[in-house]
Design a protein around this motif. Structure first.
Motif, PDB file in Angstrom:
ATOM      1  N   PRO A   1       5.710  14.411  18.184  1.00 50.52           N
ATOM      2  CA  PRO A   1       7.179  14.041  18.329  1.00 50.52           C
ATOM      3  C   PRO A   1       7.192  12.744  17.444  1.00 50.52           C
ATOM      4  O   PRO A   1       8.229  12.357  16.852  1.00 50.52           O
ATOM      5  N   GLN A   2       6.315  11.772  17.734  1.00 55.95           N
ATOM      6  CA  GLN A   2       6.464  10.511  17.026  1.00 55.95           C
ATOM      7  C   GLN A   2       6.307  10.304  15.447  1.00 55.95           C
ATOM      8  O   GLN A   2       6.744   9.477  14.783  1.00 55.95           O
ATOM      9  N   ASP A   3       6.111  11.537  14.830  1.00 54.81           N
ATOM     10  CA  ASP A   3       5.772  11.663  13.610  1.00 54.81           C
ATOM     11  C   ASP A   3       7.170  11.962  12.963  1.00 54.81           C
ATOM     12  O   ASP A   3       7.238  11.706  11.815  1.00 54.81           O
ATOM     13  N   LEU A   4       8.256  12.558  13.556  1.00 54.98           N
ATOM     14  CA  LEU A   4       9.232  13.153  13.001  1.00 54.98           C
ATOM     15  C   LEU A   4      10.121  11.966  12.252  1.00 54.98           C
ATOM     16  O   LEU A   4      10.736  12.477  11.235  1.00 54.98           O
ATOM     17  N   SER A   5      10.194  10.855  12.816  1.00 59.12           N
ATOM     18  CA  SER A   5      10.910   9.881  12.188  1.00 59.12           C
ATOM     19  C   SER A   5      10.419   8.949  11.006  1.00 59.12           C
ATOM     20  O   SER A   5      10.635   8.460  10.227  1.00 59.12           O
ATOM     21  N   LYS A   6       9.013   9.295  10.944  1.00 54.01           N
ATOM     22  CA  LYS A   6       8.055   8.491   9.714  1.00 54.01           C
ATOM     23  C   LYS A   6       7.921   9.721   8.689  1.00 54.01           C
ATOM     24  O   LYS A   6       7.243   9.312   7.621  1.00 54.01           O
TER      25      LYS A   6
ATOM     26  N   PRO B   1       0.988  -1.234   0.028  1.00 53.69           N
ATOM     27  CA  PRO B   1       0.200   0.021  -0.059  1.00 53.69           C
ATOM     28  C   PRO B   1       0.983   1.225   0.056  1.00 53.69           C
ATOM     29  O   PRO B   1       1.983   1.421   0.234  1.00 53.69           O
ATOM     30  N   PRO B   2       0.310   2.431  -0.382  1.00 50.07           N
ATOM     31  CA  PRO B   2       1.233   3.735  -0.510  1.00 50.07           C
ATOM     32  C   PRO B   2       1.503   3.760   0.992  1.00 50.07           C
ATOM     33  O   PRO B   2       0.726   3.717   2.013  1.00 50.07           O
ATOM     34  N   CYS B   3       2.558   4.674   1.173  1.00 46.19           N
ATOM     35  CA  CYS B   3       2.938   5.188   2.624  1.00 46.19           C
ATOM     36  C   CYS B   3       2.088   6.177   3.179  1.00 46.19           C
ATOM     37  O   CYS B   3       1.475   6.915   2.361  1.00 46.19           O
ATOM     38  N   ASP B   4       1.853   6.113   4.319  1.00 48.31           N
ATOM     39  CA  ASP B   4       0.958   6.977   4.936  1.00 48.31           C
ATOM     40  C   ASP B   4       1.909   8.149   5.815  1.00 48.31           C
ATOM     41  O   ASP B   4       1.985   8.029   6.965  1.00 48.31           O
ATOM     42  N   PHE B   5       2.478   8.939   4.962  1.00 43.95           N
ATOM     43  CA  PHE B   5       3.419   9.960   5.692  1.00 43.95           C
ATOM     44  C   PHE B   5       2.536  11.159   6.418  1.00 43.95           C
ATOM     45  O   PHE B   5       1.484  11.695   6.098  1.00 43.95           O
ATOM     46  N   PRO B   6       2.914  11.027   7.542  1.00 41.52           N
ATOM     47  CA  PRO B   6       2.036  12.116   8.642  1.00 41.52           C
ATOM     48  C   PRO B   6       2.574  13.448   8.403  1.00 41.52           C
ATOM     49  O   PRO B   6       1.932  14.300   8.792  1.00 41.52           O
ATOM     50  N   ALA B   7       3.785  13.611   7.866  1.00 45.47           N
ATOM     51  CA  ALA B   7       4.470  14.902   7.770  1.00 45.47           C
ATOM     52  C   ALA B   7       5.404  14.996   6.616  1.00 45.47           C
ATOM     53  O   ALA B   7       6.070  14.027   6.140  1.00 45.47           O
ATOM     54  N   ILE B   8       5.770  16.247   6.308  1.00 42.67           N
ATOM     55  CA  ILE B   8       6.761  16.458   5.331  1.00 42.67           C
ATOM     56  C   ILE B   8       7.762  17.733   5.953  1.00 42.67           C
ATOM     57  O   ILE B   8       7.199  18.695   6.479  1.00 42.67           O
ATOM     58  N   TYR B   9       9.123  17.477   5.824  1.00 48.41           N
ATOM     59  CA  TYR B   9       9.873  18.577   6.306  1.00 48.41           C
ATOM     60  C   TYR B   9      10.718  18.969   5.043  1.00 48.41           C
ATOM     61  O   TYR B   9      11.414  18.145   4.563  1.00 48.41           O
TER      62      TYR B   9
ATOM     63  N   ARG C   1       1.087  20.518  12.033  1.00 49.15           N
ATOM     64  CA  ARG C   1       0.842  19.287  12.306  1.00 49.15           C
ATOM     65  C   ARG C   1       1.461  18.338  11.569  1.00 49.15           C
ATOM     66  O   ARG C   1       1.804  17.273  11.806  1.00 49.15           O
ATOM     67  N   HIS C   2       1.307  18.788  10.281  1.00 49.87           N
ATOM     68  CA  HIS C   2       1.716  17.801   8.978  1.00 49.87           C
ATOM     69  C   HIS C   2       3.267  18.194   8.528  1.00 49.87           C
ATOM     70  O   HIS C   2       3.450  18.074   7.421  1.00 49.87           O
ATOM     71  N   GLY C   3       3.903  19.119   9.014  1.00 50.38           N
ATOM     72  CA  GLY C   3       5.369  19.394   8.765  1.00 50.38           C
ATOM     73  C   GLY C   3       5.256  20.834   8.824  1.00 50.38           C
ATOM     74  O   GLY C   3       4.713  21.561   9.236  1.00 50.38           O
ATOM     75  N   ALA C   4       6.545  21.413   8.291  1.00 46.37           N
ATOM     76  CA  ALA C   4       7.154  22.391   8.364  1.00 46.37           C
ATOM     77  C   ALA C   4       8.004  22.754   7.240  1.00 46.37           C
ATOM     78  O   ALA C   4       8.549  21.839   6.543  1.00 46.37           O
ATOM     79  N   ASN C   5       8.108  24.027   6.642  1.00 49.57           N
ATOM     80  CA  ASN C   5       8.980  24.280   5.527  1.00 49.57           C
ATOM     81  C   ASN C   5      10.201  25.253   6.053  1.00 49.57           C
ATOM     82  O   ASN C   5       9.852  26.334   6.446  1.00 49.57           O
ATOM     83  N   PHE C   6      11.501  24.677   5.761  1.00 46.39           N
ATOM     84  CA  PHE C   6      12.627  25.581   6.264  1.00 46.39           C
ATOM     85  C   PHE C   6      13.309  26.190   5.042  1.00 46.39           C
ATOM     86  O   PHE C   6      14.170  27.042   5.207  1.00 46.39           O
TER      87      PHE C   6
ATOM     88  N   LYS D   1      12.229  20.746  16.505  1.00 49.11           N
ATOM     89  CA  LYS D   1      11.989  19.403  17.016  1.00 49.11           C
ATOM     90  C   LYS D   1      11.845  19.368  18.662  1.00 49.11           C
ATOM     91  O   LYS D   1      10.978  18.971  19.192  1.00 49.11           O
ATOM     92  N   THR D   2      12.814  20.117  19.216  1.00 50.42           N
ATOM     93  CA  THR D   2      13.034  20.207  20.685  1.00 50.42           C
ATOM     94  C   THR D   2      11.810  21.040  21.165  1.00 50.42           C
ATOM     95  O   THR D   2      11.304  20.682  22.146  1.00 50.42           O
ATOM     96  N   ARG D   3      11.633  22.132  20.579  1.00 46.38           N
ATOM     97  CA  ARG D   3      10.413  22.842  21.204  1.00 46.38           C
ATOM     98  C   ARG D   3       9.153  22.432  20.998  1.00 46.38           C
ATOM     99  O   ARG D   3       8.269  22.405  22.069  1.00 46.38           O
ATOM    100  N   THR D   4       8.933  21.604  20.004  1.00 45.93           N
ATOM    101  CA  THR D   4       7.624  21.030  20.026  1.00 45.93           C
ATOM    102  C   THR D   4       7.549  19.927  20.736  1.00 45.93           C
ATOM    103  O   THR D   4       6.522  19.739  21.502  1.00 45.93           O
ATOM    104  N   SER D   5       8.629  19.164  20.958  1.00 45.15           N
ATOM    105  CA  SER D   5       8.493  18.114  21.932  1.00 45.15           C
ATOM    106  C   SER D   5       8.293  18.601  23.415  1.00 45.15           C
ATOM    107  O   SER D   5       7.266  17.901  24.358  1.00 45.15           O
TER     108      SER D   5
END
Length: 402
Positions: free
Chosen positions: A184-189, A32-40, A106-111, A146-150
């Protein structure tokens, strides 16, 4: 003898049918397609969705008019490739990390920031249109994010626990705030996208000889891969990495050419030496990504040949529904003058305004440097299906090992 032959034939047919049925029963379904929770996202103006507008100067009209109906922090008349990627993955458009007003992470951030480079530039960044937010700064911002969000997410969960035992009333306002935080659990996914390098190539073209430009490439690539390694060490695992485009095909480069010597332009009208540096950059980048794969077995690193996708569009523009690939929709550029999109300037003694052309959907270049929404859509449609990827995997399956 005849009956024995018939019996043998029927037996073989039944056996083959049985084997086919057995194989059918064991057939593995497509993953199945990936269920990405976020994009960075990390990059420059090719994927900036509002950083420069928030930090320094707002993008003027007529930027954004084709889709958003107003300037939307993007260097185009509408959506960028990163916007189409988010749409394809079923995620909202990315908020810029530097934009503090109305943002939802919630679904990522753009740097990404317009004018950004991989290597910090030892020059007047604002005078040359470059940004102080080089790639290493962007990865530091991600670490702060990442740190502040956690911390905030942990505080919010404590409030929820307090509510359950009747000590604290968890307000609707607090709930709304929590919904805008990355989990926080979404960062590695999450999917980590890179679209940077064009400004490094351009800076070298302005300052260095061709040989010195080539000599500078290994250090640029080294800095690039160092930041990928840094993000990996902080938990990132899935990387979608665009190479740099054919900078010698940008109209701001080609319109400045007058009576070129033989070989200065390639067979399609692009400045050959500038594209040669981009090609060298891309070759070394790909080599390093292949090397990283062997060193980081837990990581998924996908190299995306943005150069070929863009060059393919430029060289086949009319067959794809576009006009002259070197025409500029917004602004005026030529020998001895530049009037940038949304600005006023002087051309041959007359004041002109860098306004939009009548039909942006027919041009590839929006402002001489950046692509139109129509071109971005065309490019995105070609890269998200894996046609230009190494390994050849679509972005919706990027979480899976090839």
């Amino acid at each position: 003898m005849y009956n024995i032959a018939i019996f043998a034939f029927v037996t073989i047919v039944l056996l083959l049918v049985s084997l086919a049925s057995s194989t059918e029963g064991r057939r593995i379904s497509p993953a199945p397609p990936c269920d990405f929770p976020a994009i960075y996202n990390f990059g420059d103006s090719n994927s900036d969705t509002g950083a420069i507008s928030a930090a320094f100067w707002p993008t003027p009209s007529p930027y954004g008019t084709s889709y958003f109906g107003k300037p939307a922090g993007r260097n185009s008349d509408g959506r960028l490739v990163i916007d189409f990627i988010a749409e394809h993955l079923g995620l909202p458009y990315l908020s810029s990390y530097l934009d503090s007003i109305g943002t939802n992470f919630r679904h990522g951030a753009n740097f990404a920031t317009a004018g950004s480079t991989i290597i910090r530039q030892n020059e007047s960044i604002f005078e040359n249109g470059l940004s102080p937010f080089s790639l290493d700064i962007q990865t530091v911002q991600h670490y702060q994010f990442k740190t502040r969000t956690s911390e905030l997410y942990h505080q919010g969960n404590l409030h929820v626990i307090s509510l359950k035992i009747g000590i604290h009333i968890f307000s609707a306002k607090k709930k709304s705030f929590m919904k805008k935080l990355s989990r926080p659990q979404d960062l590695s996914k999450a999917l980590y996208v890179f679209y940077i390098g064009q400004n490094d190539v351009a800076a070298g073209i302005r300052k260095l000889s061709f040989e010195l430009q080539k000599a500078a490439v290994p250090e640029i690539i080294s800095q690039f891969t160092t930041q990928i390694q840094t993000l990996y060490q902080r938990g990132a695992r899935i990387f979608w990495i665009h190479n740099t485009g054919p900078i010698g095909c940008l109209p701001v480069a080609t319109v400045k050419v007058q009576d070129p010597l033989p070989g200065y332009l390639d067979e399609n009208g692009c400045v050959k030496s500038q594209n040669d540096i981009a090609i060298e950059f891309n070759k070394q980048l790909k080599d390093e990504i292949v090397k990283l794969r062997s060193e980081r077995s837990e990581a998924i690193l996908i190299y995306v040949d943005m150069y070929s996708a863009k060059y393919g569009l430029i060289t086949n523009a009319k067959n794809q529904g576009f006009e002259d690939p070197f025409s500029i929709c917004c602004g005026h550029h030529g020998i001895g003058y530049d009037v940038w999109c949304g600005n006023k300037g002087n051309v041959n003694g007359s004041e002109v305004f860098g306004g939009s052309c009548g039909n942006p959907s027919k041009v590839i270049s929006w402002d001489g440097v950046h692509y139109s929404e129509a071109a971005n859509r065309w490019i995105a449609n070609r890269i998200i299906n894996g046609s230009f990827s190494d390994p050849p995997i679509s972005i919706s399956k990027a979480c899976q090992k090839a």
